[in-house]
Enzyme design. Structure first.
Site, PDB file in Angstrom:
ATOM      1  N   LYS A  79       3.095  26.822 -60.881  1.00  0.00           N
ATOM      2  CA  LYS A  79       2.571  27.576 -60.064  1.00  0.00           C
ATOM      3  C   LYS A  79       1.349  27.182 -60.200  1.00  0.00           C
ATOM      4  O   LYS A  79       0.849  27.048 -61.253  1.00  0.00           O
ATOM      5  CB  LYS A  79       2.320  28.767 -60.414  1.00  0.00           C
ATOM      6  CG  LYS A  79       1.826  30.173 -59.886  1.00  0.00           C
ATOM      7  CD  LYS A  79       1.948  32.059 -60.438  1.00  0.00           C
ATOM      8  CE  LYS A  79       1.215  32.252 -59.187  1.00  0.00           C
ATOM      9  NZ  LYS A  79       1.220  33.829 -60.356  1.00  0.00           N
ATOM     10  N   SER A 154       1.669  37.018 -55.767  1.00  0.00           N
ATOM     11  CA  SER A 154       0.858  36.306 -55.659  1.00  0.00           C
ATOM     12  C   SER A 154       1.769  35.187 -55.818  1.00  0.00           C
ATOM     13  O   SER A 154       1.061  34.158 -55.260  1.00  0.00           O
ATOM     14  CB  SER A 154      -0.464  36.174 -56.551  1.00  0.00           C
ATOM     15  OG  SER A 154       0.756  35.978 -58.597  1.00  0.00           O
ATOM     16  N   SER A 178       4.457  39.985 -59.055  1.00  0.00           N
ATOM     17  CA  SER A 178       3.884  38.480 -58.165  1.00  0.00           C
ATOM     18  C   SER A 178       5.159  37.536 -58.611  1.00  0.00           C
ATOM     19  O   SER A 178       5.053  36.607 -57.910  1.00  0.00           O
ATOM     20  CB  SER A 178       2.515  37.759 -59.157  1.00  0.00           C
ATOM     21  OG  SER A 178       1.710  38.382 -58.307  1.00  0.00           O
TER      22      SER A 178
HETATM   23  N1  GLN Z   1       0.183  41.882 -56.790  1.00  0.00           N
HETATM   24  C1  GLN Z   1      -0.574  42.919 -58.200  1.00  0.00           C
HETATM   25  C2  GLN Z   1      -1.811  42.317 -57.923  1.00  0.00           C
HETATM   26  O1  GLN Z   1      -2.306  42.293 -57.160  1.00  0.00           O
HETATM   27  C3  GLN Z   1       0.440  41.655 -58.764  1.00  0.00           C
HETATM   28  C4  GLN Z   1      -0.446  40.735 -59.178  1.00  0.00           C
HETATM   29  C5  GLN Z   1       0.454  40.026 -60.435  1.00  0.00           C
HETATM   30  O2  GLN Z   1       1.583  40.212 -59.892  1.00  0.00           O
HETATM   31  N2  GLN Z   1       0.054  38.043 -60.405  1.00  0.00           N
HETATM   32  O3  GLN Z   1      -1.945  42.780 -58.954  1.00  0.00           O
END
Ligand code: GLN
Length: 484
Positions: A79, A154, A178
């Protein structure tokens, strides 16, 4: 079977038994990537030449009889919020579009030590904020199971790379879901380790008290393999655990006789699609048939998890992202009159809308007049959620829930309404708030789209959730790389 269809452990065996060279394996994944990447868009940066050079080096090491690590010869996608020395690390942001880290994250070092071949840096929501990968400054990523749908976020690029057969393994990060939510939407396995199990050194911080790096794979065994490589104490990260963490790979049998599986009604309520609930419950019943004991557990504060998460995560993000000021590294605006306008213009132009929204929310909840009403209250609610989980684990060994309330949604479907996007995390955020480990894996499909099942465990008990996940896998099967 094509080489790219193999599991990571299968590829490692082929390599050490000299049935396939690292160059052959790497080439197979590079060719697969070349064939599908224009439709999937999993990567921000591909490292074709570096990967091949690394493969040549590994082949030489094997020929010379050198001792090789657990991932020797295995390609891994990373990532793009994990620092890789000499390799651009953007966080999918204009702010870091040209940032080349002078050092490796500890997990990147771990991959190298284990003999992995890094294939590139994957797309994500900007600074890991989002649930669909649509907040990337660079590009969109498409779900390999249905190209009109989002891969989740994400870490959508990492999930898509594994689902598309562009890499057998990938690293993601999980602050509120995410890793698990994109794993669910793409039909792969994703593990969010216990807070402190994996070093965060070199992970660009979003919400430091919630962030964890973890593996994506197509099988539970492969996820365990990569987890073993990255976990453990790191002197560079004071929040990494001092505990001895025994190896998990090789211990998983899928035997669940007597395992107490907690089912929390709070995760099967409003907002979760009925067909998703039914699939997840069918799988729970199958575990019962295999000898597990299903038991109701009560987690009533789950309804406060989403607002609690968005207060804590935004508060920490607003502080963490203060370092991007156009001075030390990253993007700098061309027009400015003085120091203040340099900051203002660089941040206004360098950050996307969602990141700015979070910085403003975070600054607000931390401001002196509102701190007690929001941030402090969220910390109290966090304690409540934590203690409910501890209490629940007196009556069960794992907690079973859906991962995502819905299967993969269409691109553009939720971008207009941030609250609707935030609702995608309803089943995953409580786990980060409580600092627990959780794994998501496919438990079947609905209208051709994968459904994700989540298993939550006690702190540092990744072994039990992965073993239960293996039982689910034995019932539901493994998704092959998407046909593209
Ligand atoms: N979707 C969640 C957010 O927007 C989690 C994101 C994540 O785990 N980095 O914060």
């Amino acid at each position: 079977m094509e080489l790219y269809e193999n599991t990571a452990s299968g590829l490692h065996t082929l390599f050490v038994e000299k049935k396939a060279s690292a160059v052959e394996i790497t080439t197979a994944f590079l060719e697969r990537t070349e064939a599908v990447e224009d439709r999937v868009g999993a990567y921000i940066t591909l490292t074709k030449e570096e990967a091949l050079a690394r493969a040549v080096e590994l082949d030489k090491q094997l020929a010379a009889g050198e001792e090789l690590g657990a991932l020797a010869g295995v390609p891994v996608a990373v990532k793009d919020n994990i620092c890789t020395k000499g390799l651009r690390t953007t966080c999918a942001s204009k702010m870091l579009h040209n940032f080349v880290p002078p050092y490796n994250a500890t997990v990147a070092e771990n991959l190298h030590q284990a003999g992995a071949v890094v294939t590139g840096k994957t797309n994500m929501d900007e600074f890991a904020m989002g649930s669909s990968c649509e907040n990337s400054y660079f590009k969109k990523t498409y779900n390999p199971r249905d190209l009109e749908r989002v891969p989740g976020g994400s870490s959508g690029g990492s999930a898509a790379a594994v689902a598309a057969g562009e890499a057998p393994l990938a690293l993601g990060s999980d602050t509120g879901g995410s890793i698990r939510q994109p794993a669910a939407l793409c039909g792969v396995v994703g593990l969010k380790p216990t807070y402190g199990a994996v070093s965060r050194y070199g992970l660009v911080a979003f919400a430091s008290s919630l962030d964890q790096i973890g593996p994506f794979a197509r099988t539970v065994d492969d996820a365990a393999l990569l987890f073993d490589v990255i976990k453990g104490r790191d002197a560079h990260d004071a929040t990494s655990t001092h505990r001895e963490l025994p190896p998990v790979a090789g211990t998983l049998t899928g035997a669940v006789k007597g395992l107490r599986v907690g089912i929390p009604q709070a995760y099967f309520g409003e907002g979760v699609d009925d067909a998703v609930k039914a699939k997840v419950m069918d799988t729970a019943k199958a575990l019962e048939k295999a000898g597990a004991v299903l038991t109701d557990v009560s987690l009533p504060s789950t309804e406060y998890a989403l607002p609690t998460y968005y207060i804590l995560a935004c508060a920490e993000a607003s502080s963490n992202l203060a370092r991007f000021d156009g001075v030390k590294y990253g993007f700098r605006a061309e027009q400015y009159d003085d120091l203040l306008s340099l900051y203002e213009n660089s941040r206004s132009e360098g950050f996307g809308d969602e990141v700015k929204r979070r910085i403003m929310l975070g600054t607000f909840v931390l401001s002196s007049g509102y701190y007690d009403a929001y941030y402090h209250k969220a910390k109290l609610t966090q304690n409540l959620i934590r203690s409910e989980c501890t209490r629940a684990f007196e009556d069960c060994d794992v907690i079973l829930t859906p991962t995502s309330p819905v299967t993969a949604f269409k691109l553009g479907e939720r971008t207009a309404d941030p609250l609707q996007m935030y609702a995608a995390d309803i089943c995953t955020v409580p786990v980060n708030i409580a600092g627990l480990p959780a794994v998501s894996l496919p438990c079947g499909e609905l209208d051709g789209l994968p459904v994700g099942l989540q298993l939550i465990g006690r702190k540092f008990d990744e072994q039990t959730i992965l073993n239960a996940a293996k039982a689910v896998e034995q019932v539901c099967g493994v998704f092959a790389p998407a046909v593209l």
